[in-house]
Design an enzyme around this catalytic site. Sequence first.
Site, PDB file in Angstrom:
ATOM      1  N   GLY A  11      13.048 -17.139   0.283  1.00 52.90           N
ATOM      2  CA  GLY A  11      11.784 -16.417   0.458  1.00 52.90           C
ATOM      3  C   GLY A  11      11.088 -16.167  -0.869  1.00 52.90           C
ATOM      4  O   GLY A  11      11.503 -16.668  -1.918  1.00 52.90           O
ATOM      5  N   ASP A  34      20.477 -18.418   3.230  1.00 53.91           N
ATOM      6  CA  ASP A  34      19.206 -18.356   3.967  1.00 53.91           C
ATOM      7  C   ASP A  34      19.433 -19.000   5.328  1.00 53.91           C
ATOM      8  O   ASP A  34      20.343 -19.821   5.497  1.00 53.91           O
ATOM      9  CB  ASP A  34      18.097 -19.107   3.204  1.00 53.91           C
ATOM     10  N   ILE A  35      18.560 -18.649   6.277  1.00 54.03           N
ATOM     11  CA  ILE A  35      18.641 -19.272   7.610  1.00 54.03           C
ATOM     12  C   ILE A  35      18.048 -20.683   7.569  1.00 54.03           C
ATOM     13  O   ILE A  35      18.328 -21.511   8.408  1.00 54.03           O
ATOM     14  CB  ILE A  35      17.948 -18.374   8.666  1.00 54.03           C
ATOM     15  N   TYR A 141       6.778  -2.573  10.883  1.00 50.99           N
ATOM     16  CA  TYR A 141       7.356  -2.814   9.555  1.00 50.99           C
ATOM     17  C   TYR A 141       7.658  -1.474   8.865  1.00 50.99           C
ATOM     18  O   TYR A 141       8.732  -1.281   8.300  1.00 50.99           O
ATOM     19  CB  TYR A 141       6.338  -3.621   8.747  1.00 50.99           C
ATOM     20  N   LYS A 145      11.102   0.133   7.616  1.00 55.08           N
ATOM     21  CA  LYS A 145      11.347   0.485   6.212  1.00 55.08           C
ATOM     22  C   LYS A 145      11.813   1.935   6.068  1.00 55.08           C
ATOM     23  O   LYS A 145      12.738   2.216   5.296  1.00 55.08           O
ATOM     24  CB  LYS A 145      10.098   0.229   5.354  1.00 55.08           C
TER      25      LYS A 145
HETATM   26  C1  AKB Z   1       3.558  -6.911   3.057  1.00 54.59           C
HETATM   27  O1  AKB Z   1       2.355  -7.019   2.814  1.00 54.59           O
HETATM   28  O2  AKB Z   1       4.024  -6.847   4.205  1.00 54.59           O
HETATM   29  C2  AKB Z   1       4.518  -6.807   1.896  1.00 54.59           C
HETATM   30  C3  AKB Z   1       4.768  -5.380   1.520  1.00 54.59           C
HETATM   31  C4  AKB Z   1       3.783  -4.633   0.751  1.00 54.59           C
HETATM   32  O3  AKB Z   1       5.788  -4.852   1.858  1.00 54.59           O
HETATM   33  N1  AKB Z   1       4.019  -7.545   0.780  1.00 54.59           N
END
Ligand code: AKB
Length: 324
Positions: A11, A34-35, A141, A145
Amino acid sequence: MKKILITGALGQIGSELTMTLRERYGAENVIATDINKNESNVVYSGPFEHLDVTNDRDFFNIAKKHKVDTVIHLAALLSATAEQKPLLAWNLNMGGLVNALEVSRELDLQFFTPSSIGAFGPSTPKAQTPQDTIQQPTTMYGVNKVSGELLCNYYFNKFGVDTRGLRFPGLISYVAPPGGGTTDYAVEIYYKAIKQGHYTSYIDQGTYMDMMYMPDALNAIIGLMEADPTKLVHRNSFNVSAMSIAPEDVEAAIKKHIPTFTMDYQVDPVRQQIAQSWPDAIDSTCAVDEWGFKVQYDLAKMTEDMLWHLNKKWLGEKVEKGAI
Ligand code: AKB
């Protein structure tokens, strides 16, 4: 860190981190996983293993086989893709993380995984966002996190795993492109500036987000992993940033080198909404105070370096430094 296993090594971060760590610790001591597999240096310059991080037994067996003492867990979906495929994001981002933490607990390994500015949300203070503040993200996301930061703290407090992490801003690099992030525009703009002389931004003007050039991000990972643990008050979620910029700032910086460069806007509502839910500028003071975080690149210096490297990549060796 003496023998390191990296997940997601092909990545955006992994491609460069693997090579940097191989130079520093010896190629045979950095196990890239990595996958996917490709024809890059990462695959051929040292040990490489196929690994789907959601497979806990494979993860454990590879770590044990190579007798690693550190896991750097990078495999994850970024914000825009996670918003399109929320269930996949939960399963991969959280499933992979818990497997990586379990392997680290079972084999007594040091552990790093990145968090993100995405761990903040609309109710977080937007300017000089403090290290410890409201975290109510509105994206999958972000949920991943925040949960990840808490889970890493849990593994440290409950099991004594030496977990460490950084809240990365958008990362900019000329080596491997990012994929599926909200901040990706700040990489694409350089590619398009050189190839087409024009960029259409999916992020609106006036939208500020934190960014960092990849060499500074790699130094930050190494700096935190090598930091004296007795000095760390925080562990798994240090705010780190090099610049707070909007698309028109990058446009102006590029125009200093390519005066004919033009930019317009076609805003993507999904990524714009994600960007607006994130801070404008985070405060990195705790990282500076606790382990000496520092950066070398501001927007002007990064722009010069990006354009020089991309020109070199596409036009060959003919380009003299300073000619761009
Ligand atoms: C994203 O844009 O998803 C990443 C981040 C800021 O975590 N680059």
